[in-house]
Design a protein around this motif. Sequence first.
Motif, short mmCIF file in Angstrom:
data_model
loop_
_atom_site.label_atom_id
_atom_site.label_comp_id
_atom_site.label_asym_id
_atom_site.label_seq_id
_atom_site.Cartn_x
_atom_site.Cartn_y
_atom_site.Cartn_z
N GLU A 95 0.88 -1.15 -0.09
CA GLU A 95 -0.05 -0.14 0.02
C GLU A 95 0.93 1.18 -0.14
O GLU A 95 1.98 1.17 0.46
CB GLU A 95 -0.83 -0.01 1.27
N GLY A 96 0.39 2.36 -0.61
CA GLY A 96 1.23 3.80 -0.38
C GLY A 96 1.13 4.33 0.78
O GLY A 96 -0.08 4.16 1.52
N GLU A 106 14.99 3.61 0.84
CA GLU A 106 15.33 2.89 -0.24
C GLU A 106 14.42 1.52 -0.25
O GLU A 106 13.93 1.20 0.82
CB GLU A 106 16.54 2.59 -0.63
N PRO A 107 14.12 1.14 -1.50
CA PRO A 107 13.45 -0.36 -1.27
C PRO A 107 14.42 -1.31 -0.32
O PRO A 107 15.47 -1.26 -0.26
CB PRO A 107 13.68 -0.68 -2.69
N GLY A 134 5.86 -2.00 8.09
CA GLY A 134 6.22 -3.04 6.96
C GLY A 134 7.53 -2.51 6.22
O GLY A 134 8.35 -1.87 7.24
N ILE A 135 7.76 -2.88 5.02
CA ILE A 135 9.01 -2.78 4.16
C ILE A 135 8.65 -2.21 3.19
O ILE A 135 7.83 -2.70 2.30
CB ILE A 135 9.57 -4.21 4.14
N VAL A 136 9.62 -0.97 2.63
CA VAL A 136 9.38 -0.42 1.49
C VAL A 136 9.67 -1.54 0.26
O VAL A 136 10.80 -2.26 0.31
CB VAL A 136 10.47 0.77 1.06
N ALA A 137 8.56 -1.64 -0.49
CA ALA A 137 8.64 -2.57 -1.55
C ALA A 137 9.62 -2.40 -2.66
O ALA A 137 10.06 -1.37 -2.93
CB ALA A 137 7.46 -2.72 -2.19
N HIS A 155 5.98 6.32 -0.86
CA HIS A 155 6.53 4.72 -1.32
C HIS A 155 5.28 3.61 -1.15
O HIS A 155 4.47 3.74 -0.41
CB HIS A 155 7.60 4.56 -0.18
N ASP A 156 5.88 2.75 -1.95
CA ASP A 156 4.92 1.38 -1.70
C ASP A 156 5.43 0.64 -0.59
O ASP A 156 6.58 0.52 -0.71
CB ASP A 156 4.96 0.74 -3.13
#
Length: 225
Positions: A95-96, A106-107, A134-137, A155-156
């Motif tokens: 999710e954004g 960064e991802p 969560g974690i940046v995709a 970021h996603d």
Amino acid sequence: FAGIGGLINSASGLGSGSLVFYTSWNVLPGGGYAEKMRITPAGDLGIGTTSPGARLEVHARSASFYAATFRGNVEIEDLDGTTVLELGDGLDYAEGFDVAGGGSVEPGTVLVIDQEHPGELTLSRRPYDSRVAGIVAGGNGLGSGVKLGGDSYDHDVALAGRVYCNVDATDEGIEPGDLLTTSSTAGYAMKVVDRERAQGAILGKAMQRLERGRQGQILVLVTLQ
């Protein structure tokens, strides 16, 4: 003109330039055509309905058939052109989110809920943080299977599924199946050592090994708990 499975008619009294797809003859009581798709001069599209733009209905002939098949990635936009949903070939659900507080995002970066900005996230900076989100995709070039929010946010962020994650194994080596939590290294996860402190602060499970003394990205199964 004859079309596959029906007829195409541009002179049906619906306005100059309208294009209508019908089923074959005698599908209605007493004979007649059943309209299946209409494209108006304004560009409105109606499928399974005689009111373009009202709704979309796609029906399978039976339980053994798919109602629809899309080849390639799928993007759904709002009326203003903003992407609201993307379906791709990745392995996570993302999710954004807007990210506050600065720092390198960064991802693979681990994020937590920002207490100062409702609805936003920020870099993780302390171990066993129950605000973990969560974690940046997109780490290691791995895309998301489902993305909500699209380009409306910074970021996603992967909330479930498989994604590459920044991990700090300086003190504890990591093996597949180890539980992960936030660490004192900004944006990095670490192995859970204290199960009691980890309650409510678990990010997921490691799916790859990382030797003690190293930092890097490994594949993680996101299972927030």
